[in-house]
Design a protein around this motif. Structure first.
Motif, PDB file in Angstrom:
ATOM      1  N   GLN A  90       0.981  -1.150   0.071  1.00  0.00           N
ATOM      2  CA  GLN A  90       0.112  -0.118  -0.236  1.00  0.00           C
ATOM      3  C   GLN A  90       0.931   1.059  -0.050  1.00  0.00           C
ATOM      4  OE1 GLN A  90      -2.631   0.238   3.193  1.00  0.00           O
ATOM      5  NE2 GLN A  90      -3.249   2.280   2.739  1.00  0.00           N
ATOM      6  N   HIS A  91       1.734   1.254   0.986  1.00  0.00           N
ATOM      7  CA  HIS A  91       2.817   2.527   1.051  1.00  0.00           C
ATOM      8  C   HIS A  91       3.473   2.544  -0.330  1.00  0.00           C
ATOM      9  CE1 HIS A  91       1.610   2.876   5.170  1.00  0.00           C
ATOM     10  NE2 HIS A  91       2.714   2.063   5.478  1.00  0.00           N
ATOM     11  N   LEU A  92       4.051   1.784  -0.904  1.00  0.00           N
ATOM     12  CA  LEU A  92       4.874   1.730  -2.143  1.00  0.00           C
ATOM     13  C   LEU A  92       3.832   2.201  -3.162  1.00  0.00           C
ATOM     14  CD1 LEU A  92       6.782  -1.787  -1.830  1.00  0.00           C
ATOM     15  CD2 LEU A  92       7.909   0.734  -1.948  1.00  0.00           C
ATOM     16  N   ALA A  93       2.747   1.650  -3.495  1.00  0.00           N
ATOM     17  CA  ALA A  93       1.834   1.897  -4.681  1.00  0.00           C
ATOM     18  C   ALA A  93       1.239   3.273  -4.818  1.00  0.00           C
ATOM     19  CB  ALA A  93       0.631   0.954  -4.623  1.00  0.00           C
ATOM     20  N   SER A  94       0.996   3.731  -3.197  1.00  0.00           N
ATOM     21  CA  SER A  94       0.252   5.106  -3.221  1.00  0.00           C
ATOM     22  C   SER A  94       1.192   6.256  -3.063  1.00  0.00           C
ATOM     23  CB  SER A  94      -0.777   5.041  -1.756  1.00  0.00           C
ATOM     24  OG  SER A  94       0.120   4.977  -0.909  1.00  0.00           O
ATOM     25  N   ARG A  95       2.504   6.168  -2.720  1.00  0.00           N
ATOM     26  CA  ARG A  95       3.527   6.993  -2.586  1.00  0.00           C
ATOM     27  C   ARG A  95       4.679   7.264  -3.770  1.00  0.00           C
ATOM     28  NH1 ARG A  95       4.269   5.627   3.852  1.00  0.00           N
ATOM     29  NH2 ARG A  95       2.105   6.257   4.493  1.00  0.00           N
ATOM     30  N   GLY A  96       4.267   6.623  -4.773  1.00  0.00           N
ATOM     31  CA  GLY A  96       5.363   6.990  -5.981  1.00  0.00           C
ATOM     32  C   GLY A  96       5.268   5.963  -7.075  1.00  0.00           C
ATOM     33  N   THR A  97       6.236   5.880  -8.043  1.00  0.00           N
ATOM     34  CA  THR A  97       6.247   5.055  -9.042  1.00  0.00           C
ATOM     35  C   THR A  97       6.909   3.795  -8.778  1.00  0.00           C
ATOM     36  OG1 THR A  97       6.063   7.017 -10.603  1.00  0.00           O
ATOM     37  CG2 THR A  97       6.871   5.009 -11.500  1.00  0.00           C
ATOM     38  N   VAL A  98       6.062   2.652  -8.778  1.00  0.00           N
ATOM     39  CA  VAL A  98       6.788   1.460  -8.487  1.00  0.00           C
ATOM     40  C   VAL A  98       7.332   0.598  -9.780  1.00  0.00           C
ATOM     41  CG1 VAL A  98       6.378  -0.861  -7.227  1.00  0.00           C
ATOM     42  CG2 VAL A  98       5.282   1.286  -6.333  1.00  0.00           C
ATOM     43  N   ILE A  99       8.525   0.313  -9.752  1.00  0.00           N
ATOM     44  CA  ILE A  99       9.136  -0.408 -10.880  1.00  0.00           C
ATOM     45  C   ILE A  99       9.555  -1.697 -10.505  1.00  0.00           C
ATOM     46  CG2 ILE A  99      11.188  -0.472 -12.645  1.00  0.00           C
ATOM     47  CD1 ILE A  99      11.438   2.839 -11.965  1.00  0.00           C
ATOM     48  N   TYR A 100       8.874  -2.747 -11.172  1.00  0.00           N
ATOM     49  CA  TYR A 100       9.246  -4.160 -10.845  1.00  0.00           C
ATOM     50  C   TYR A 100      10.272  -4.621 -11.814  1.00  0.00           C
ATOM     51  CZ  TYR A 100       8.487  -9.501 -10.992  1.00  0.00           C
ATOM     52  OH  TYR A 100       8.586 -10.728 -11.027  1.00  0.00           O
ATOM     53  N   LEU A 101      11.375  -4.840 -11.038  1.00  0.00           N
ATOM     54  CA  LEU A 101      12.749  -5.653 -12.081  1.00  0.00           C
ATOM     55  C   LEU A 101      12.729  -6.978 -12.331  1.00  0.00           C
ATOM     56  CD1 LEU A 101      15.674  -3.249 -10.762  1.00  0.00           C
ATOM     57  CD2 LEU A 101      14.443  -2.882 -12.945  1.00  0.00           C
ATOM     58  N   CYS A 102      12.222  -7.279 -13.125  1.00  0.00           N
ATOM     59  CA  CYS A 102      11.735  -8.901 -13.209  1.00  0.00           C
ATOM     60  C   CYS A 102      12.907  -9.437 -13.840  1.00  0.00           C
ATOM     61  CB  CYS A 102      10.439  -8.945 -14.188  1.00  0.00           C
ATOM     62  SG  CYS A 102       9.899 -10.596 -14.250  1.00  0.00           S
ATOM     63  N   THR A 103      13.243 -10.957 -13.244  1.00  0.00           N
ATOM     64  CA  THR A 103      14.228 -11.577 -13.953  1.00  0.00           C
ATOM     65  C   THR A 103      14.053 -12.764 -13.667  1.00  0.00           C
ATOM     66  OG1 THR A 103      16.622 -11.679 -13.717  1.00  0.00           O
ATOM     67  CG2 THR A 103      15.682 -11.425 -11.451  1.00  0.00           C
TER      68      THR A 103
END
Length: 170
Positions: A90-103
């Motif tokens: 919730q904090h990550l999604a609502s407070r900034g741009t979330v980048i998933y580095l997928c590997t």
């Protein structure tokens, strides 16, 4: 753009490396939640896991992520398991741009093979552990990600340029 950028993804995806480089490009301050936890505890992650268990570590992690995500204009690299707690998501999604580095798991194995600072991999079969963690966590990473980028066989500089384009909405 003073929106903060938060990097999520599995261990070995390149969050710390990409985070440092991206923060330089954006002229943002860089934080690594695991490093902040270690500095505040005066102990490394394996010691915290050993003494407090994963639950104790996750409590510390939640507190640090809550605090750091309230800052503006930062790049934050999170630990691979940060998405396990709904409060963190919730904090990550609502407070900034979330980048998933997928590997891929193969890439993770190659990148973490000699790293003794990863308590969850100190087992006879790290590949099985990584496959299990991926199955559990990939849907959580995807649920909060604004941008998903594959890092397998990709040069960090290429990833940074691609992220800059996507962050600008190109």
């Amino acid at each position: 753009m003073t929106q903060s950028v938060f990097l999520i993804g599995p261990m070995g995806a390149g969050k710390s490396t990409i985070g440092r480089l991206l923060s330089q490009e954006l002229k943002y301050e860089f934080f690594d939640s695991d490093k902040v936890i270690e500095e505040r505890c005066g102990a490394d992650i394996p010691w915290i896991f050993d003494k407090e268990g994963e639950a104790g570590f996750r409590e510390r992690e939640e507190s640090v992520i809550d605090e750091l995500t309230q800052q503006k204009g930062i790049v934050l690299s999170t630990g691979g398991g940060a998405v396990l707690r709904s409060e963190n998501r919730q904090h990550l999604a609502s407070r900034g741009t979330v980048i998933y580095l997928c590997t891929s798991v193969d890439q993770q194995l190659a990148r973490t093979a000699r790293d003794r600072n990863r308590p969850l991999l100190q087992t006879a079969d790290p590949e099985a552990v990584l496959r299990k963690l991926f199955a559990e966590r990939d849907p959580l990473y995807r649920s909060v990600a604004d941008i998903i980028i594959e890092t397998d066989q990709r040069n960090p500089r290429w990833v940074i340029q691609e992220l800059k384009k996507r962050l600008k909405g190109e």
